[in-house]
Design a protein around this motif. Structure first.
Motif, PDB file in Angstrom:
ATOM      1  N   VAL A 177       2.323   1.766   0.608  1.00  0.00           N
ATOM      2  CA  VAL A 177       3.183   1.776   1.784  1.00  0.00           C
ATOM      3  C   VAL A 177       2.883   0.577   2.672  1.00  0.00           C
ATOM      4  O   VAL A 177       3.769  -0.088   3.180  1.00  0.00           O
ATOM      5  N   SER A 178       1.604   0.278   2.823  1.00  0.00           N
ATOM      6  CA  SER A 178       1.246  -0.806   3.719  1.00  0.00           C
ATOM      7  C   SER A 178       1.424  -2.179   3.072  1.00  0.00           C
ATOM      8  O   SER A 178       1.625  -3.161   3.761  1.00  0.00           O
ATOM      9  N   LEU A 179       1.335  -2.239   1.723  1.00  0.00           N
ATOM     10  CA  LEU A 179       1.382  -3.538   1.066  1.00  0.00           C
ATOM     11  C   LEU A 179       2.780  -3.929   0.606  1.00  0.00           C
ATOM     12  O   LEU A 179       3.074  -5.100   0.477  1.00  0.00           O
ATOM     13  N   VAL A 180       3.623  -2.965   0.324  1.00  0.00           N
ATOM     14  CA  VAL A 180       4.954  -3.271  -0.182  1.00  0.00           C
ATOM     15  C   VAL A 180       5.972  -2.975   0.913  1.00  0.00           C
ATOM     16  O   VAL A 180       5.912  -1.937   1.565  1.00  0.00           O
ATOM     17  N   ASP A 181       6.899  -3.897   1.094  1.00  0.00           N
ATOM     18  CA  ASP A 181       7.963  -3.712   2.079  1.00  0.00           C
ATOM     19  C   ASP A 181       8.656  -2.371   1.789  1.00  0.00           C
ATOM     20  O   ASP A 181       9.187  -2.167   0.695  1.00  0.00           O
ATOM     21  N   PRO A 182       8.632  -1.437   2.746  1.00  0.00           N
ATOM     22  CA  PRO A 182       9.165  -0.094   2.479  1.00  0.00           C
ATOM     23  C   PRO A 182      10.640  -0.094   2.097  1.00  0.00           C
ATOM     24  O   PRO A 182      11.079   0.755   1.331  1.00  0.00           O
TER      25      PRO A 182
ATOM     26  N   ALA B  47       3.553  -9.068  -3.986  1.00  0.00           N
ATOM     27  CA  ALA B  47       2.640 -10.204  -4.157  1.00  0.00           C
ATOM     28  C   ALA B  47       1.245  -9.940  -3.603  1.00  0.00           C
ATOM     29  O   ALA B  47       0.271 -10.567  -4.034  1.00  0.00           O
ATOM     30  N   ASP B  48       1.136  -9.011  -2.668  1.00  0.00           N
ATOM     31  CA  ASP B  48      -0.185  -8.731  -2.092  1.00  0.00           C
ATOM     32  C   ASP B  48      -0.949  -7.651  -2.856  1.00  0.00           C
ATOM     33  O   ASP B  48      -2.034  -7.241  -2.443  1.00  0.00           O
ATOM     34  N   ILE B  49      -0.367  -7.181  -3.939  1.00  0.00           N
ATOM     35  CA  ILE B  49      -1.040  -6.145  -4.738  1.00  0.00           C
ATOM     36  C   ILE B  49      -1.999  -6.828  -5.714  1.00  0.00           C
ATOM     37  O   ILE B  49      -1.604  -7.707  -6.476  1.00  0.00           O
ATOM     38  N   HIS B  50      -3.254  -6.406  -5.673  1.00  0.00           N
ATOM     39  CA  HIS B  50      -4.259  -6.979  -6.579  1.00  0.00           C
ATOM     40  C   HIS B  50      -5.035  -5.860  -7.258  1.00  0.00           C
ATOM     41  O   HIS B  50      -5.292  -4.826  -6.640  1.00  0.00           O
ATOM     42  N   SER B  51      -5.398  -6.110  -8.499  1.00  0.00           N
ATOM     43  CA  SER B  51      -6.197  -5.121  -9.227  1.00  0.00           C
ATOM     44  C   SER B  51      -7.584  -5.025  -8.605  1.00  0.00           C
ATOM     45  O   SER B  51      -8.217  -6.043  -8.323  1.00  0.00           O
TER      46      SER B  51
END
Lengths: 172, 218
Positions: free
Chosen positions: A101-106, B15-19
């Protein structure tokens, strides 16, 4: 190739592709914790069969396909234990809490989750993993024309959803 | 909004998702997967090859018993699989027709708690020879002069590191044969006093064992 060399080779592959594969699986399954578990499991299997996987023409596609297969197996197992929604209908679920929720644009996440499962998979492989149409078709076991049709419909649906939201935002 | 803008927006949304999982954890998990797969093949389809001189006391029970108890990690290369068992023993399966990576084998044996000196093209031995080889190493199928020149197959060797006398190491010498196969010689050595030779020495009973893998010696 010795074990040490194999490990270095695998470690380099993992570091170079893990984020990308996680993002692709995340777009497909919609939940980051689940995606992380599936991707970890897929990479563990990749290491267990590294001699074969390292020679695969697209090892990261192998990882994502393994993760998606594990997702389906997991859903089938759980379906026998407790009632859970069909992953094809997960788009109807409300947004989950957690890091996603916080990392991906909802707005984008909601629009992605409204897509049918197969369209999300095509978006994941074509747009996130950057596979071409032929490889995507091979990974998903469908015809290249079907991949193109799914991608076209998915983009149209995303455009419609996101433009509607942008229009509403501009009005308010 | 065109397709390109839309695709970029979707890509940037994750893009801010990291393993978050370290590669060491993945490798450890993968070893467990590999070990679960390898156990059945480690105890079936075995055929050794030849033996120069060895009298082995432990026979098959080590290989089969320890395999069923195994839940720990395993190492695998094209030429060998090394599986560490919960009872402290380790089973080495040598795959025929593959060149042994001696450095990898020595490293993997060490990681499994088996002090070993693995050489290619040379073999190290002690004189006098430490006693106890037959308690430390067992083979399946048990080598005997009667099986000489059988068709090539896998050789499975079980190590019992707890039975190694203090101050000893396993010596493992690998020689390439002109026939295309490999000859592997095993012995127990005094870690502080040994001599290495570029040709395998003759063994006497209980001193060690010599295996041929790959193409038969003829």
């Amino acid at each position: 190739m010795g074990v040490g060399t194999q490990q270095l080779d695998f470690a380099e592959f993992y570091r170079g592709t893990a984020d990308e594969c996680l993002r692709a699986v995340l777009v497909s399954v919609g939940d980051q914790d689940t995606a992380q578990e599936l991707v970890d499991e897929a990479y563990a299997r990749a290491w267990a069969s590294w001699r074969t996987v390292s020679r695969h023409p697209a090892p990261k596609a192998w990882v994502v396909r393994t993760a998606l297969n594990a997702s389906i197996s997991r859903w089938r197992r759980r379906r026998r234990e407790v009632p859970v929604p069909d992953p094809a209908k997960v788009a109807d679920l409300p947004a989950t809490s957690g890091p996603l929720v916080s990392l991906v644009d909802p707005r984008i996440k909601a629009a992605l989750l409204r897509l049918p499962a197969r369209q999300r998979q095509v978006v994941a492989l074509r747009l996130i993993l950057d596979l071409d149409t032929a490889r995507t078709a091979e990974v998903l076991g469908i015809a290249p024309g079907t991949v193109m049709a799914h991608l076209g419909r998915a983009l149209a649906a995303l455009r419609h959803d996101l433009q509607s939201e942008l229009t509403q935002e501009n009005r308010s | 909004m065109n397709d390109y803008d839309l695709s970029t927006m979707v890509r940037e949304s994750v893009a801010d998702i990291h393993s978050a999982t370290p590669v060491a954890q993945i490798i450890s998990q993968g070893r467990a997967v590999r070990a679960r797969r390898r156990i059945p093949s480690a105890v079936t389809g075995l055929a050794v090859i030849t033996a120069a001189a060895a009298v082995l006391g432990l026979g098959l029970s080590g290989a089969f018993g320890s395999a069923s108890a195994h839940r720990a990690g395993a190492f695998e290369t094209a030429a060998f699989t090394l599986v560490k068992h919960a009872n402290g023993t380790a089973t080495l399966t040598i795959h025929p027709n593959e060149l042994l990576d001696t450095a990898a084998l020595q490293s993997d044996l060490h990681q499994d708690g088996i002090p070993a000196l693995v050489n290619s093209g040379s073999f190290c031995f002690s004189d006098p020879k430490p006693a106890g080889f037959a308690q430390v190493v067992s083979f399946y199928p048990m080598p005997s002069p009667q099986v000489r020149n059988t068709p090539p197959g896998q050789a499975t060797i079980t190590f019992h590191p707890a039975a190694m006398p203090a101050g000893t190491e396993l010596s493992f010498g690998v020689f390439q044969l002109s026939s295309g196969g490999q000859q592997a010689d095993f012995a127990l050595i005094d870690a502080t006093s040994y001599t290495c030779t570029s040709s395998p020495p003759p063994f006497s009973s209980r001193d060690g064992v010599e295996l041929l893998t790959g193409s038969p010696a003829g």
